[in-house]
Design an enzyme around this catalytic site. Structure first.
Site, PDB file in Angstrom:
ATOM      1  N   THR A  38      41.995  28.898  78.052  1.00  0.00           N
ATOM      2  CA  THR A  38      42.026  30.159  78.810  1.00  0.00           C
ATOM      3  C   THR A  38      41.261  30.060  80.128  1.00  0.00           C
ATOM      4  O   THR A  38      41.718  30.573  81.145  1.00  0.00           O
ATOM      5  CB  THR A  38      41.414  31.293  77.966  1.00  0.00           C
ATOM      6  OG1 THR A  38      40.115  30.889  77.534  1.00  0.00           O
ATOM      7  CG2 THR A  38      42.263  31.571  76.754  1.00  0.00           C
ATOM      8  N   THR A  39      40.116  29.396  80.106  1.00  0.00           N
ATOM      9  CA  THR A  39      39.352  29.251  81.345  1.00  0.00           C
ATOM     10  C   THR A  39      40.131  28.362  82.318  1.00  0.00           C
ATOM     11  O   THR A  39      40.241  28.667  83.506  1.00  0.00           O
ATOM     12  CB  THR A  39      37.981  28.608  81.051  1.00  0.00           C
ATOM     13  OG1 THR A  39      37.391  29.287  79.947  1.00  0.00           O
ATOM     14  CG2 THR A  39      37.062  28.711  82.241  1.00  0.00           C
TER      15      THR A  39
ATOM     16  N   ASP B 266      39.222  29.962  66.523  1.00  0.00           N
ATOM     17  CA  ASP B 266      39.729  29.083  67.584  1.00  0.00           C
ATOM     18  C   ASP B 266      40.201  27.761  66.995  1.00  0.00           C
ATOM     19  O   ASP B 266      41.269  27.259  67.330  1.00  0.00           O
ATOM     20  CB  ASP B 266      38.628  28.797  68.620  1.00  0.00           C
ATOM     21  CG  ASP B 266      38.307  30.033  69.450  1.00  0.00           C
ATOM     22  OD1 ASP B 266      39.056  31.024  69.351  1.00  0.00           O
ATOM     23  OD2 ASP B 266      37.298  30.007  70.189  1.00  0.00           O
TER      24      ASP B 266
ATOM     25  N   ASP C 295      33.098  31.485  76.140  1.00  0.00           N
ATOM     26  CA  ASP C 295      34.542  31.507  76.103  1.00  0.00           C
ATOM     27  C   ASP C 295      35.099  32.349  77.240  1.00  0.00           C
ATOM     28  O   ASP C 295      34.830  33.539  77.347  1.00  0.00           O
ATOM     29  CB  ASP C 295      34.975  32.092  74.753  1.00  0.00           C
ATOM     30  CG  ASP C 295      36.451  31.921  74.549  1.00  0.00           C
ATOM     31  OD1 ASP C 295      36.997  30.943  75.091  1.00  0.00           O
ATOM     32  OD2 ASP C 295      37.055  32.765  73.876  1.00  0.00           O
TER      33      ASP C 295
HETATM   34  P1  ADP Z   1      39.135  26.452  78.095  1.00  0.00           P
HETATM   35  O1  ADP Z   1      38.855  27.907  77.936  1.00  0.00           O
HETATM   36  O2  ADP Z   1      40.021  26.188  79.272  1.00  0.00           O
HETATM   37  O3  ADP Z   1      39.591  25.792  76.855  1.00  0.00           O
HETATM   38  P2  ADP Z   1      36.680  25.026  77.679  1.00  0.00           P
HETATM   39  O4  ADP Z   1      35.338  25.505  78.081  1.00  0.00           O
HETATM   40  O5  ADP Z   1      37.004  25.010  76.254  1.00  0.00           O
HETATM   41  O6  ADP Z   1      37.730  25.827  78.520  1.00  0.00           O
HETATM   42  O7  ADP Z   1      36.827  23.554  78.276  1.00  0.00           O
HETATM   43  C1  ADP Z   1      37.981  22.800  78.032  1.00  0.00           C
HETATM   44  C2  ADP Z   1      37.932  21.524  78.828  1.00  0.00           C
HETATM   45  O8  ADP Z   1      36.780  20.768  78.489  1.00  0.00           O
HETATM   46  C3  ADP Z   1      39.134  20.648  78.540  1.00  0.00           C
HETATM   47  O9  ADP Z   1      39.648  20.178  79.762  1.00  0.00           O
HETATM   48  C4  ADP Z   1      38.544  19.499  77.734  1.00  0.00           C
HETATM   49  O10 ADP Z   1      39.258  18.299  77.919  1.00  0.00           O
HETATM   50  C5  ADP Z   1      37.171  19.416  78.313  1.00  0.00           C
HETATM   51  N1  ADP Z   1      36.189  18.743  77.464  1.00  0.00           N
HETATM   52  C6  ADP Z   1      35.858  18.969  76.188  1.00  0.00           C
HETATM   53  N2  ADP Z   1      34.903  18.105  75.763  1.00  0.00           N
HETATM   54  C7  ADP Z   1      34.611  17.304  76.820  1.00  0.00           C
HETATM   55  C8  ADP Z   1      33.704  16.223  77.041  1.00  0.00           C
HETATM   56  N3  ADP Z   1      32.879  15.772  76.094  1.00  0.00           N
HETATM   57  N4  ADP Z   1      33.698  15.650  78.261  1.00  0.00           N
HETATM   58  C9  ADP Z   1      34.509  16.098  79.233  1.00  0.00           C
HETATM   59  N5  ADP Z   1      35.375  17.107  79.092  1.00  0.00           N
HETATM   60  C10 ADP Z   1      35.427  17.712  77.904  1.00  0.00           C
END
Ligand code: ADP
Ligand code: MG
Length: 536
Positions: free
Chosen positions: A94-95, A386, A61
């Site tokens: 957040t990322t 979350d 995270d």
């Molecule tokens: P953040 O802290 O920004 O939420 P995450 O590590 O949770 O970062 O990643 C979020 C991103 O990952 C979003 O853009 C979401 O659409 C994308 N995401 C989630 N699952 C998948 C998947 N199976 N394939 C591609 N992108 C994905």
């Protein structure tokens, strides 16, 4: 790079001016983004965080990484606070916020180097943001099924925890969010209303929601009944102690007689309080602080089961589900302060006697986070938090956007088409902004071992080719294929994407606005991982 100015007023400061201030700030932002970008998406890697005391957290995270990191550069701190604000407002994204900000800044720096003034860039970025927000509203749609609603919450957990647990925790989060739907309160509402209780027995997949309060307490007097089918409850946000005998101050104890009569009066006062509760038909009394042993006997005699010493939040939740009002002073309790509970029982969790009290007013509950080790329970709790954050916000704003970089690819293309409608050099800024959005699909591709440039080109082409569902075509990093994100169940809430973009733009613009950095001479430094950036 650091010019020391020796004017009297700035004697104790280092000064970075104009271009070098911007270069330094962008460097810090990019370094910070570099520290979290590898966590983006379900195939992102974990970070192991070792704190000074030696305690270790493994997390995927971004915000956890940032909040734990020891960062001193003011720009890096600004990005961290932007990501924390994203966490507070949306509980996700957040990322994304951090890497978007860094990319916007990097692209801005390039424009500055080619002679575009920062104020033009700020202006162009603002125009681009507004256009992107409008287009986002246009793209977004409501969930078309319960399965889709689940998919949104599951997407927010993707990669954080193993997938069968994801499904289970998603179910719990939606159950809790539904129970809270329509409740009004501040931004932390879902955290305040849901008590988290870590339970040693059982596995994480046996975690559950209890629509009542489970409290790590047993009744004061074992002579009172352990269970009840309901009745009337009073909650005292104070104590039921003997009045303190303040020897020197208020009373002059001249004889043992005076002392005895003081005790006598204190006892009478307790008795009056108990009588009052009894007259209000109260049979369950919950007290935040202490209850005198003397009072315990009186309560038992009056048919009242009593519990003492609680956290205030627990009492607030209990008051809510039973429709009672907490009173500070038990002598002032009124009929309308008394609530009703529907059952009370004692149960053992983690080898400790607990009491469960149910009410019928709703509005609060307990989640039992189970798991065989503290690390498992903590991870499950973080994931539940979350998921609940997203699920709860989704009840207020259910609009959805495609994940997997689809939204950003579409918005980038939209902004490139829109740019020529704007005057002069702002166009360049809008194009730079559009390119910055592509950092999301690019990083998702990178983190799953795909070629980022190919990924973007393929996605853009696929979006253009499909006139109907184009904007919903994104990259599924699990299969490595471009596909319809709604069909693959990779869906992000509009509020997450919207807040991330607004927050990133605001942060980038506030860095661009800085023309002068005055460092107090106190060992302030760019982040520890700065060395990675020096190859720039
Ligand atoms: P953040 O802290 O920004 O939420 P995450 O590590 O949770 O970062 O990643 C979020 C991103 O990952 C979003 O853009 C979401 O659409 C994308 N995401 C989630 N699952 C998948 C998947 N199976 N394939 C591609 N992108 C994905
Ligand atoms: Mg996320």
């Amino acid at each position: 790079m650091v010019e020391s100015e020796h004017d009297a007023a700035l004697e104790d400061t280092d000064r970075l001016h104009g271009r070098s201030a911007l270069v330094d700030n962008v460097k810090a932002a990019v370094a910070l983004a570099g520290a979290v970008r590898s966590t983006l998406g379900p195939r992102g890697l974990d970070k192991m965080l070792v704190e000074e005391g030696g305690s270790v957290t493994v997390t995927n995270d971004g915000v956890t990484v940032l909040q734990t990191a020891k960062v001193e550069h003011p720009t890096a701190r600004l990005l961290i606070s932007t990501s924390s604000s994203q966490d507070r407002a949306a509980r996700d994204g957040t990322t994304t916020t951090v890497i978007l900000t860094a990319e916007m800044l990097q692209n801005a720096l390039e424009l500055v180097r080619s002679g575009v003034h920062p104020s033009i860039i700020m202006n162009g970025y603002q125009i681009a943001l507004e256009e992107a927000l409008a287009e986002m509203e246009h793209m977004a749609r409501a969930p078309q099924s319960e399965a889709e609603r689940r998919a949104v919450v599951e997407t927010s957990l993707a990669g954080k925890i193993d997938s069968s647990l994801t499904a289970h925790l998603t179910g719990l989060a939606l159950e809790a969010a539904d129970a809270l739907a329509g409740e009004e309160g501040d931004a932390d509402l879902e955290r305040l209303r849901v008590k988290r209780l870590m339970v040693r027995d059982g596995t994480a997949r046996e975690s559950e929601i209890v629509h009542g309060m489970v409290l790590a307490k047993s009744r004061m007097d074992m002579a009172t009944p352990a269970n009840s089918d309901g009745g009337r409850i009073a909650i005292v946000d104070g104590d039921l102690e003997n009045a303190k005998l303040e020897l020197e101050a208020s009373i002059e104890v001249t004889s043992t007689g005076a002392l005895r009569s003081f005790h006598e009066r204190a006892r009478e006062r307790l008795q009056e309080q108990v009588e009052l509760l009894k007259s209000l038909d109260v049979d369950l009394l919950v007290v935040r602080d202490g209850v005198a042993e003397e009072a315990a006997t009186m309560l038992t005699n009056a048919g009242i089961t009593a519990y003492r010493r609680f956290e205030r939040e627990d009492l607030e939740r209990l008051a809510r589900i039973t429709g009672s009002t907490m009173v500070r002073d038990a002598r002032r309790i009124k009929k309308e302060d008394v609530g009703t509970y529907s059952s009370r029982s004692e149960q053992t969790f983690s080898g400790v006697k607990h009491t469960r009290i149910d009410g019928s007013e709703g509005g609060a509950m307990t989640v039992l986070i189970r798991g065989t080790s503290p690390a498992v329970r903590e991870e499950a709790q973080r994931a539940f938090d979350d998921a609940l954050g997203v699920a709860h916000r989704l009840s207020g704003d259910s609009q959805l956007l495609p994940g997997g970089g689809a939204s950003q690819i579409h918005l980038a293309r939209h902004l490139r088409a829109f740019a020529p409608s704007q005057s002069g050099r702002e166009q360049l800024a809008i194009e730079a902004y559009a390119a910055a959005l592509e950092i999301v699909p690019r990083t998702l591709a990178e983190n799953s071992g795909l070629d980022p440039i190919d990924a973007i080109l393929t996605l853009s082409a696929a979006q253009v080719a499909d006139s109907e569902n184009g904007p919903w075509i994104g990259l599924d990093v699990m299969s490595g294929e471009k596909t319809r994100m709604d069909e693959a169940g990779i869906i992000d809430p509009l509020f997450v994407v919207r807040h991330a973009l607004s927050g990133a733009t605001e942060a980038a613009n506030s860095v661009l606005r800085i023309d002068d950095v005055l460092w107090a001479k106190q060992d302030a430094q760019t982040p520890d991982w700065q060395s990675e950036m020096d190859q720039d």
